[in-house]
Design an enzyme around this catalytic site. Structure first.
Site, PDB file in Angstrom:
ATOM      1  N   SER A 295      -7.410   1.839  -3.456  1.00  0.00           N
ATOM      2  CA  SER A 295      -6.177   2.433  -2.923  1.00  0.00           C
ATOM      3  C   SER A 295      -5.207   2.799  -4.030  1.00  0.00           C
ATOM      4  O   SER A 295      -4.282   3.561  -3.788  1.00  0.00           O
ATOM      5  CB  SER A 295      -5.483   1.523  -1.938  1.00  0.00           C
ATOM      6  OG  SER A 295      -5.778   0.214  -2.165  1.00  0.00           O
TER       7      SER A 295
ATOM      8  N   ASP B 104       1.148   3.989  -2.989  1.00  0.00           N
ATOM      9  CA  ASP B 104       0.674   5.358  -2.764  1.00  0.00           C
ATOM     10  C   ASP B 104       1.752   6.384  -3.094  1.00  0.00           C
ATOM     11  O   ASP B 104       1.483   7.366  -3.790  1.00  0.00           O
ATOM     12  CB  ASP B 104       0.205   5.522  -1.311  1.00  0.00           C
ATOM     13  CG  ASP B 104      -0.987   4.633  -0.980  1.00  0.00           C
ATOM     14  OD1 ASP B 104      -1.567   4.050  -1.915  1.00  0.00           O
ATOM     15  OD2 ASP B 104      -1.323   4.505   0.212  1.00  0.00           O
TER      16      ASP B 104
ATOM     17  N   GLU C 280       0.828  -1.199   0.000  1.00  0.00           N
ATOM     18  CA  GLU C 280       0.000   0.000   0.000  1.00  0.00           C
ATOM     19  C   GLU C 280       0.870   1.260   0.000  1.00  0.00           C
ATOM     20  O   GLU C 280       0.669   2.166  -0.817  1.00  0.00           O
ATOM     21  CB  GLU C 280      -0.897  -0.015   1.241  1.00  0.00           C
ATOM     22  CG  GLU C 280      -1.782   1.190   1.386  1.00  0.00           C
ATOM     23  CD  GLU C 280      -2.865   1.197   0.320  1.00  0.00           C
ATOM     24  OE1 GLU C 280      -3.791   0.385   0.411  1.00  0.00           O
ATOM     25  OE2 GLU C 280      -2.771   2.005  -0.614  1.00  0.00           O
TER      26      GLU C 280
END
Ligand SMILES: *[C@@H]1O[C@H](CO)[C@@H](O)[C@H](O)[C@H]1NC(C)=O
Ligand SMILES: *[C@@H]1O[C@H](CO)[C@@H](O)[C@H](O)[C@H]1NC(C)=O
Ligand SMILES: *[C@@H]1O[C@H](CO)[C@@H](O)[C@H](O)[C@H]1NC(C)=O
Ligand SMILES: *[C@@H]1O[C@H](CO)[C@@H](O)[C@H](O)[C@H]1NC(C)=O
Ligand SMILES: *[C@@H]1O[C@H](CO)[C@@H](O)[C@H](O)[C@H]1NC(C)=O
Ligand SMILES: *[C@@H]1O[C@H](CO)[C@@H](O)[C@H](O)[C@H]1NC(C)=O
Length: 617
Positions: free
Chosen positions: A534, A316, A312
């Site tokens: 995400s 990001d 993640e």
């Protein structure tokens, strides 16, 4: 909301093993329940959540960090300011409030401050043991479970999550002296069983050679928008693909105009610098050797071991910073994550990460103007009082001119299952009725943030490998900026469909969407394809940051809270998505429709058009 199974799964397994060792002393420790010496009245009480197993009393000497929310004196005025300064048709558009102005509006009344201080003193807690948020609306104090039980006339237990083994110390009900009820809005950790993330893994590893030969040469034209993109973009999304698809090719943002972007990290997700350099070499060579700032919140750590990289966190920072280079980037590593070990001394049990992070960011005079968060949990696992208060914190940042983006979730309208699955508990209401219900996510359901769903392929359709989270909040009523868009959706929607499964009057989710599957990133040294809302969220946030860059360079204030703009003037700068649905809870979920829908929201960004709109050209 995507999340690699390997990095997240490994520590969780460890959690359950650790627990077994710890359980013995827990069960043996004697417990004396003090009877209250004052009239106390139940402040909050919930049903024991079905997926959590009660393992027995919490040890009396275990330390917890209590957060006490005092009522904000003038939140209604803050909300009005927020809407005025965020509405392009209002004369005050862009006149964001200062840190001090916001603090004055949310500061507690003196009566509340004094009443709470007196109560703490009665329990032997002096002013020197108390810390406060800058506005004074949150009071924090570390106490033993034994003392918390006396203060709150309750009993804490150790709970373990039936599926993933996470462990929490919580209670299902707590009380306060009746004369304090008007001075305290909520106290946590008590009834809050939410964790910031519990989505199924959307990571798929793709062998290296798949990238070595670019089999699909040439360009393809999106038949809907007429935009030309590299043919490979239909199966592998890179920074170049995003720039082509969303018309941002050739836009150069500034390194020095003050524009910044921030990425939040929770759950021991670390963004690896080496992975970022590999990604830059692959997709953004001009950004090679550039770095970002890592800021620790509440003792959050930053393990740069390559194998400790979080999917993640890597995703990001790579997509957000890859789109916004050379703007300075910040990554917040916020402590408080499973595995939680309820030992006696270390208060690691900080599972209210949004407020920890909010206190921290709100205390800064100049936070980044665009902030992306890809973590969430089901709205019903967050007590309504806490959700409202955290949402009010997001409003404070919006009023100060910060654009906040959150993923809408990867499980469609609930559990992401189109066929009914009896073993799943996700679509069952936890209000004691056990009725089936759609499950919106928080913070996506907060009306003061922008929630982002996911698309795939060219022409863009709603994602299918997982389902774009969408639906309607059960806590927050529909904000007026959504009235026209949502009314238009309900004109096309048979009112009897899914009757009783969702709240048609609720804040509608998501607001917008972006490419969210088959994104090529580097994780622990290797290229992989990855997906989830995400992935869509830092992508949309990257485009927003470029818009903020354009505004700042033109001498204009930042965009701040985006939604009033997106649902009005911004509509002309968004690509409507027309195909797809978001299954869940044994249903096909909602359909994508013309205009706003609870799958892809208003659609994906067209940077060129949005830039003209936000520059008033
Ligand atoms: C992209 O891939 C999808 C799914 O395989 C396909 O339906 C679509 O036609 C492709 N787009 C183009 C422009 O070739
Ligand atoms: C952006 O920067 C590149 C490289 O310096 C330059 O070639 C290009 O003209 C710039 N684009 C604009 C729109 O200024
Ligand atoms: C990055 O650093 C390396 C090693 O110092 C250097 O060879 C390379 O030119 C640098 N690249 C850029 C884009 O600055
Ligand atoms: C960093 O992560 C690695 C791999 O998971 C682990 O072995 C190491 O102990 C970690 N270091 C710290 C300081 O936590
Ligand atoms: C709801 O489910 C729980 C757990 O299965 C059960 O104990 C409880 O009796 C049920 N309540 C109702 C109203 O059916
Ligand atoms: C979605 O579209 C299909 C096909 O047109 C239709 O049968 C179904 O009723 C629609 N579902 C909803 C929830 O609108």
């Amino acid at each position: 909301m995507l999340l690699a199974s390997a990095p997240v799964g490994a520590p969780r397994l460890r959690a359950s093993t650790t627990m077994m060792i710890f359980l013995v002393p827990l069960v043996l420790s004697a417990f004396a329940f003090a009877s209250p010496k004052y009239t106390s009245k139940v402040k909050e009480s919930i049903e024991a959540p079905r997926e959590w197993i009660n393992l027995g009393a919490a040890p009396a000497d275990h330390t917890i960090a209590l957060r006490i929310a005092l009522p904000q004196s003038n939140f209604d005025a803050l909300e009005q300011h927020l809407y005025e300064v965020s509405d392009p048709s209002h004369s005050r558009y862009g006149e964001h409030l200062s840190k001090e102005e916001v603090e004055e509006l949310v500061a507690p009344r003196e009566g509340s401050v004094n009443a709470v201080s007196e109560w703490l003193e009665q329990h032997g807690i002096g002013a020197d043991q108390v810390s406060r948020s800058d506005a004074g609306d949150w009071v924090r104090v570390r106490v033993s479970v034994g003392l918390a039980e006396k203060m709150l006339d309750t009993k804490y237990y150790v709970w373990k999550h039936a599926q993933d083994g996470d462990v929490l110390v919580r209670t299902t009900s707590y009380s306060l002296p009746s004369d304090l009820h008007s001075h305290i809005e909520l106290i946590q950790p008590t009834t809050m069983f939410a964790r910031p993330l519990r989505q199924k893994s959307m990571v798929s590893l793709v062998p290296d050679q798949a990238f070595a030969s670019n089999s699909s040469n040439g360009t393809i034209t999106d038949p809907v928008t007429g935009v030309k993109v590299d043919a490979s973009c239909n199966t592998t999304i890179t920074i170049t693909c995003i720039k082509q698809l969303y018309s941002a090719v050739g836009y150069n943002s500034s390194a020095v105009n003050g524009n910044q972007i921030g990425i939040t990290g929770y759950l021991d997700q670390f963004a690896n610098m080496e992975d970022l350099q590999l990604f830059y070499a692959d997709q953004r060579p001009d950004a090679l050797n550039s770095s970002f700032k890592v800021v620790s919140v509440n003792g959050g750590t930053n393990n740069q071991t390559l194998s400790a990289a979080g999917a993640e966190a890597d995703l990001d920072v790579q997509f957000a910073f890859g789109l916004t280079f050379p703007a300075p980037g910040t990554f917040w590593t916020t402590a408080g994550s499973p595995p939680f070990v309820p030992d006696a001394l270390t208060p690691t049990d900080t599972n209210e990460p949004y407020t920890e992070w909010l206190d921290f960011v709100l205390s800064h005079p100049n936070p980044p103007q665009t902030i992306s968060t890809s973590y969430a949990d089901s709205e019903q696992s967050v007590p309504e009082s806490f959700a409202k208060r955290a949402c009010a914190g997001f409003a404070q940042l919006g009023a100060r001119g910060v654009s906040l983006l959150f993923g809408s979730g990867d499980n469609g309208v609930g559990d992401g299952q189109a066929t009914f699955n009896a073993s799943t508990t996700e679509c069952i209401a936890n209000d004691g009725t056990n009725r089936t219900t759609f499950i919106p996510l928080f913070p996506a359901s907060c009306p003061f943030i922008t929630s982002v769903g996911a698309t795939q392929h060219i022409p863009e359709v709603a994602v299918t490998r997982f389902f774009s989270g969408g639906g309607f909040s059960n806590y927050f009523s529909r904000p007026s900026y959504q009235d026209a868009a949502v009314a238009s959706f309900f004109e096309k929607f048979d009112k009897n469909t899914y009757k009783g499964l969702f709240n048609p009057e609720g804040r509608a989710i998501p607001d917008v969407s972006a490419q969210g599957d088959f994104l090529r990133i580097f994780l622990s040294g290797s290229p992989i394809l990855i997906g989830g809302t995400s992935a869509a969220t830092p992508t949309f946030a990257g485009i927003v940051s470029l818009l903020n860059d354009a505004r700042i360079s033109a001498g204009l204030p930042t965009l701040g809270f985006l939604n009033p703009m997106l649902y009005s003037t911004g509509l002309a700068g968004l690509n409507d998505i027309l195909v797809g649905n978001n299954a869940g809870c044994g249903t096909p979920g909602f359909n994508v429709t013309e205009g706003w829908d609870p799958v892809t929201g208003l659609g994906t960004p067209d940077f060129k058009k949005l830039k003209e709109i936000v520059l008033g050209l």
